[in-house]
Design an enzyme around this catalytic site. Structure first.
Site, PDB file in Angstrom:
ATOM      1  N   ASN A  26      30.809  35.266  36.028  1.00 29.88           N
ATOM      2  CA  ASN A  26      31.969  35.728  36.706  1.00 29.88           C
ATOM      3  C   ASN A  26      31.512  37.380  37.248  1.00 29.88           C
ATOM      4  O   ASN A  26      31.400  38.133  36.152  1.00 29.88           O
ATOM      5  CB  ASN A  26      33.151  35.974  35.780  1.00 29.88           C
ATOM      6  CG  ASN A  26      34.319  36.651  36.214  1.00 29.88           C
ATOM      7  OD1 ASN A  26      34.249  37.443  37.304  1.00 29.88           O
ATOM      8  ND2 ASN A  26      35.350  36.339  35.586  1.00 29.88           N
TER       9      ASN A  26
ATOM     10  N   CYS B 257      39.560  41.244  39.026  1.00 25.38           N
ATOM     11  CA  CYS B 257      39.006  40.285  39.554  1.00 25.38           C
ATOM     12  C   CYS B 257      39.898  39.966  41.030  1.00 25.38           C
ATOM     13  O   CYS B 257      39.357  39.078  41.923  1.00 25.38           O
ATOM     14  CB  CYS B 257      39.441  39.091  38.789  1.00 25.38           C
ATOM     15  SG  CYS B 257      38.601  39.160  37.200  1.00 25.38           S
TER      16      CYS B 257
ATOM     17  N   HIS C 290      38.271  33.041  43.286  1.00 26.90           N
ATOM     18  CA  HIS C 290      37.553  33.891  42.595  1.00 26.90           C
ATOM     19  C   HIS C 290      36.830  33.161  41.382  1.00 26.90           C
ATOM     20  O   HIS C 290      37.261  32.172  40.942  1.00 26.90           O
ATOM     21  CB  HIS C 290      38.519  34.958  41.813  1.00 26.90           C
ATOM     22  CG  HIS C 290      38.146  35.700  40.486  1.00 26.90           C
ATOM     23  ND1 HIS C 290      36.783  36.225  40.502  1.00 26.90           N
ATOM     24  CD2 HIS C 290      38.499  35.541  39.315  1.00 26.90           C
ATOM     25  CE1 HIS C 290      36.643  36.802  39.305  1.00 26.90           C
ATOM     26  NE2 HIS C 290      37.476  36.343  38.493  1.00 26.90           N
TER      27      HIS C 290
END
Length: 336
Positions: free
Chosen positions: A293, A115, A263
């Protein structure tokens, strides 16, 4: 000494939209349950056989970014590709992008920071440009999660969160040191590595040939594992710390932020950070509701959408921040 600046942005997501209601047909979940915990309404998944891969999605995003940068592909001096879902164990997708874009034989670096991968990639590109080694660097974040998720009730805690997609940025030399990427800040804490992980087949006591011989349909080791509450608690702390670190390094405060692009891990994390820093809705850009995500792709997709929507203007102070598996986390402070 130079600064680096982002001169081109692009993104690509598969056409196939998977809603929360779609997931409720294959696992015990609901739209309300998913939205309450994550803020996600839908995500994009590659359709098997449609030709989309981690590399091909990255290539599509990169083409848009290069065109918007107003340069030729052969002006690219270096390629950085961030992903946790490469097409192959080896070689990495960086060289595949070089091949598929028909770029001359420049260097290609693969970044494995999940991430935080795009922020790490931006940091590496920034340092190469600041040193004068390269002038134009392509940074890509791309992920294909859907082919490796446990799409059943057993795996719902992870599988409802992730989506597929790619984003890209072209960084170029900037001689005005008051513009561009002002600083980047990177951290890791490997003692928590297994709290959000996918252990490679063949690690530990069971080697690949043992797994093949067992042929166990109930073997969960093929799927990612996440200790959700533990990850959430660490994320909100590290997000805050690394954002403040970047601001303080540049003698700035949260009131100076024009746009925070976090993020897209969980909408609840973004909302927590927004409240903590006293930011208004128009100072934080979120699109996890549409895409879920997308790991290393989430920041470049969100940044591109924000730019396309006119939310990024010359002179704005932007903050990019990420936290993810590793644990790794980082931030970038940018004067647009």
């Amino acid at each position: 000494m130079y600064n680096s600046k982002i001169i081109g942005l692009g993104y690509y997501v598969p056409e196939n939209v998977v809603t929360n209601d779609d997931l409720s047909k294959v696992m015990d979940t609901s739209d309300a349950w998913i939205q309450e915990r994550t803020g996600i309404k839908e995500r994009r998944h590659v359709v098997k056989g449609d030709g989309d891969t981690t590399t091909s999605m990255g290539v599509k995003a990169a083409k848009v970014a290069i065109e918007r940068a107003g340069i030729d592909k052969d002006d690219i001096d270096f390629i950085i590709f961030a992903t946790l879902s490469p097409d192959y164990y080896f070689p990495g997708p960086g060289v595949l992008v070089q091949r598929d874009l028909g770029i001359k034989t420049v260097g290609a670096l693969d970044v494995r920071n999940q991430c935080s991968g795009f922020v790490y990639g931006i940091s590496v590109a920034d340092q190469y440009i600041k040193s004068g080694m390269y002038k134009n660097i392509l940074v890509v974040g791309s992920e294909l999660h859907s082919h490796g998720l446990d799409m059943s009730t057993r795996g719902r805690g992870v599988s409802v969160i992730f989506g597929d997609g790619a984003g890209a940025a072209v960084l170029s030399r900037e001689e005005n040191l008051e513009k561009g990427i002002l600083s980047t800040h990177l951290h890791s804490e490997g003692q928590h590595a297994e709290e959000l992980s996918l252990i490679a087949p063949g690690m530990g006591k069971r080697w690949v040939n043992d797994i093949i011989e067992d042929n166990d349909p109930n073997d969960e080791s093929y799927y990612p594992y996440m200790n959700g509450q533990f990850v959430f608690k660490n994320a909100v702390v590290r997000f805050s710390q690394v954002i403040l670190e970047g601001l303080e390094t540049n003698n700035l405060t949260p009131t100076d932020i024009d746009l925070l692009v976090p993020h897209q891990a969980n909408l609840r994390i973004s909302q927590f950070i927004q409240k903590k820093f006293g930011l208004q809705d128009d100072q934080v850009f979120n699109n996890i509701m549409k895409y879920g995500n997308t790991t290393a792709a989430s920041i470049p997709i969100a940044l591109t959408e924000a730019w396309e929507a006119g939310k990024v203007k010359e002179g704005d102070l932007l903050v990019l921040a990420a936290f993810g598996s590793g644990f790794t986390w980082g931030s970038a402070i940018i004067k647009w």
